[in-house]
Design an enzyme around this catalytic site. Sequence first.
Site, short mmCIF file in Angstrom:
data_model
loop_
_atom_site.label_atom_id
_atom_site.label_comp_id
_atom_site.label_asym_id
_atom_site.label_seq_id
_atom_site.Cartn_x
_atom_site.Cartn_y
_atom_site.Cartn_z
N ARG A 56 18.52 21.22 0.65
CA ARG A 56 17.67 22.00 -0.26
C ARG A 56 16.37 21.24 -0.51
O ARG A 56 16.16 20.13 0.01
CB ARG A 56 18.41 22.25 -1.59
CG ARG A 56 18.55 21.00 -2.43
CD ARG A 56 19.28 21.27 -3.74
NE ARG A 56 19.02 20.18 -4.66
CZ ARG A 56 19.60 20.04 -5.86
NH1 ARG A 56 20.49 20.93 -6.26
NH2 ARG A 56 19.27 19.05 -6.65
N MET A 59 12.72 19.69 -0.61
CA MET A 59 11.78 19.36 0.46
C MET A 59 12.48 18.95 1.75
O MET A 59 11.94 19.14 2.85
CB MET A 59 10.73 18.35 0.02
CG MET A 59 11.20 17.10 -0.60
SD MET A 59 9.77 16.10 -1.15
CE MET A 59 9.62 16.54 -2.87
N ASP A 115 23.80 15.75 4.11
CA ASP A 115 23.74 15.91 2.65
C ASP A 115 25.16 15.81 2.08
O ASP A 115 26.14 15.69 2.84
CB ASP A 115 23.13 17.29 2.30
CG ASP A 115 22.39 17.29 0.97
OD1 ASP A 115 23.05 17.01 -0.06
OD2 ASP A 115 21.18 17.57 0.94
N ASP A 124 26.99 10.87 2.47
CA ASP A 124 26.57 10.24 1.21
C ASP A 124 25.78 9.00 1.64
O ASP A 124 26.34 8.06 2.20
CB ASP A 124 27.79 9.85 0.37
CG ASP A 124 27.39 9.09 -0.89
OD1 ASP A 124 26.22 8.64 -1.00
OD2 ASP A 124 28.26 8.93 -1.77
N VAL A 125 24.47 9.01 1.38
CA VAL A 125 23.61 7.96 1.94
C VAL A 125 23.96 6.56 1.45
O VAL A 125 23.55 5.57 2.04
CB VAL A 125 22.10 8.24 1.68
CG1 VAL A 125 21.64 9.46 2.43
CG2 VAL A 125 21.80 8.35 0.18
N ASN A 166 15.12 11.18 2.96
CA ASN A 166 14.60 12.07 1.91
C ASN A 166 15.55 12.18 0.71
O ASN A 166 15.08 12.42 -0.41
CB ASN A 166 14.37 13.46 2.53
CG ASN A 166 14.24 14.55 1.49
OD1 ASN A 166 13.19 14.73 0.88
ND2 ASN A 166 15.34 15.28 1.24
N TYR A 220 14.41 5.52 -12.03
CA TYR A 220 13.81 6.23 -10.88
C TYR A 220 12.60 5.48 -10.34
O TYR A 220 12.50 5.22 -9.13
CB TYR A 220 13.42 7.64 -11.32
CG TYR A 220 12.86 8.49 -10.21
CD1 TYR A 220 13.67 8.92 -9.16
CD2 TYR A 220 11.52 8.88 -10.20
CE1 TYR A 220 13.16 9.71 -8.13
CE2 TYR A 220 11.00 9.67 -9.18
CZ TYR A 220 11.83 10.08 -8.15
OH TYR A 220 11.31 10.86 -7.14
N LYS A 230 11.94 3.80 -6.70
CA LYS A 230 10.90 4.29 -5.80
C LYS A 230 9.85 3.22 -5.48
O LYS A 230 9.26 3.23 -4.40
CB LYS A 230 10.25 5.55 -6.37
CG LYS A 230 11.17 6.78 -6.35
CD LYS A 230 11.56 7.17 -4.92
CE LYS A 230 12.37 8.45 -4.86
NZ LYS A 230 12.72 8.83 -3.48
N THR A 283 10.93 21.89 -6.76
CA THR A 283 12.24 21.85 -6.09
C THR A 283 13.33 21.89 -7.18
O THR A 283 13.04 21.71 -8.36
CB THR A 283 12.43 20.56 -5.28
OG1 THR A 283 12.51 19.46 -6.21
CG2 THR A 283 11.29 20.32 -4.31
N1 LIG Z 1 10.37 17.12 -6.58
C1 LIG Z 1 9.45 16.22 -6.87
O1 LIG Z 1 8.53 16.48 -7.67
C2 LIG Z 1 9.47 14.88 -6.20
C3 LIG Z 1 8.36 14.05 -6.39
C4 LIG Z 1 8.33 12.82 -5.77
C5 LIG Z 1 9.37 12.43 -4.95
N2 LIG Z 1 10.45 13.24 -4.78
C6 LIG Z 1 11.50 12.77 -3.88
O2 LIG Z 1 11.64 13.69 -2.80
C7 LIG Z 1 12.98 13.64 -2.30
C8 LIG Z 1 13.55 15.05 -2.26
O3 LIG Z 1 13.57 15.54 -3.58
P1 LIG Z 1 13.66 17.08 -3.97
O4 LIG Z 1 12.66 17.30 -5.01
O5 LIG Z 1 13.69 17.93 -2.76
O6 LIG Z 1 15.09 17.03 -4.71
P2 LIG Z 1 16.39 17.96 -4.61
O7 LIG Z 1 17.27 17.49 -5.71
O8 LIG Z 1 15.99 19.37 -4.59
O9 LIG Z 1 16.99 17.56 -3.20
C9 LIG Z 1 17.55 16.29 -3.00
C10 LIG Z 1 18.65 16.40 -1.97
O10 LIG Z 1 19.23 15.10 -1.82
C11 LIG Z 1 20.63 15.28 -1.80
N3 LIG Z 1 21.32 14.05 -2.22
C12 LIG Z 1 21.40 13.52 -3.47
N4 LIG Z 1 22.18 12.44 -3.47
C13 LIG Z 1 22.60 12.27 -2.19
C14 LIG Z 1 23.42 11.32 -1.54
N5 LIG Z 1 24.02 10.31 -2.22
N6 LIG Z 1 23.64 11.46 -0.21
C15 LIG Z 1 23.06 12.47 0.48
N7 LIG Z 1 22.28 13.40 -0.08
C16 LIG Z 1 22.06 13.30 -1.40
C17 LIG Z 1 20.90 16.42 -2.75
O11 LIG Z 1 22.19 16.97 -2.56
C18 LIG Z 1 19.75 17.36 -2.41
O12 LIG Z 1 20.09 18.22 -1.36
C19 LIG Z 1 13.73 12.69 -3.22
O13 LIG Z 1 13.77 11.42 -2.63
C20 LIG Z 1 12.88 12.67 -4.47
O14 LIG Z 1 13.06 11.50 -5.22
C21 LIG Z 1 10.52 14.45 -5.40
#
Ligand SMILES: NC(=O)c1ccc[n+]([C@@H]2O[C@H](COP(=O)([O-])OP(=O)(O)OC[C@H]3O[C@@H](n4cnc5c(N)ncnc54)[C@H](O)[C@@H]3O)[C@@H](O)[C@H]2O)c1
Length: 274
Positions: A17, A19, A38, A61-62, A88, A153, A157, A188
């Site tokens: 899901r 990005m 995922d 699970d990463v 990601n 967080y 990061k 997201t």
């Molecule tokens: N949304 C934002 O504004 C934003 C901004 C900066 C950075 N990010 C980063 O972008 C990346 C994607 O975020 P997003 O917004 O799409 O979030 P999201 O929560 O929509 O998607 C994250 C995905 O990671 C998966 N995930 C979580 N823990 C996991 C694990 N242990 N093993 C495998 N998969 C796992 C989730 O199931 C999910 O599908 C992340 O690293 C997040 O920190 C997001």
Amino acid sequence: MGTRLEGKVALVTGGARGMGEAEARRFCAEGAKVVIADVLDDIGQTVAADLGADAAYVHLDVSSEDDWATAVAATVERFGAPTVLVNNAGIARYETIDRMPKEEVVAHLSVNVVGPWLGIKSVFEPMRRAGGGSIINIGSTNSVRGAAGATAYATSKHAVAGLTKSAAVELGPFGIRVNMVLPGGVATPMIADAAPWFGPAPLDNSPTEWSLPLKRWGMPEDIAAMVLFLASDESAYSTGAEFVVDGGMTADHPFKPAAAWVEHREALLAESRD
Ligand SMILES: NC(=O)c1ccc[n+]([C@@H]2O[C@H](COP(=O)([O-])OP(=O)(O)OC[C@H]3O[C@@H](n4cnc5c(N)ncnc54)[C@H](O)[C@@H]3O)[C@@H](O)[C@H]2O)c1
């Protein structure tokens, strides 16, 4: 259908899901074979099925080294050695230091830092044998900025920046590039899930009230476009670098905007609307 990733085999963590899904979809549209990894198995399988024969899903699970071994082996078996890895997957939970249990900090480090580190370790050998590849770590504007409630967080990061640079130095001689993307404010499920911290409808902010230069939430596709560039050979001379995709969030300082600038800007915007 494009060809910018023709011949590439990509592993996208957190691809079910947000990005990660957008990246998986864009990669397939540009000719890559894509493995979505995922912990959200049902959703991930649905996305992979929708993408057809060029995509597959694997549970990962990463933070588990065993899961990484299984996921990489499944990728090699289905499509061949991974030549693109997108680290990601991530978690973001907000709380003040005084109210945050230690376990939350450990969980953020485990998923957001140890996860990408294990990913790099796990793909290194097949990627090296394949002649090289591109690894993209997803950082955040919180890789260069702090925020109240984001000690776990933002700490995690910031660490992704150190991982990216060090891995780039170590893996460059093997033709493996390692870069980082810094998204900011992307619409997201992660942001929607942060409602308890940011307020009841964090994605409903009126753009006109934003100090953000581009005055809108980023969309997953905005990030996928940058990740695509880094996954492709178009970015062949970039490694150890940080690519900001944040609508200008980190470009400004946090002071109140100068009155003269606001007055002139609003006059020009009014003129554009006429
Ligand atoms: N949304 C934002 O504004 C934003 C901004 C900066 C950075 N990010 C980063 O972008 C990346 C994607 O975020 P997003 O917004 O799409 O979030 P999201 O929560 O929509 O998607 C994250 C995905 O990671 C998966 N995930 C979580 N823990 C996991 C694990 N242990 N093993 C495998 N998969 C796992 C989730 O199931 C999910 O599908 C992340 O690293 C997040 O920190 C997001």
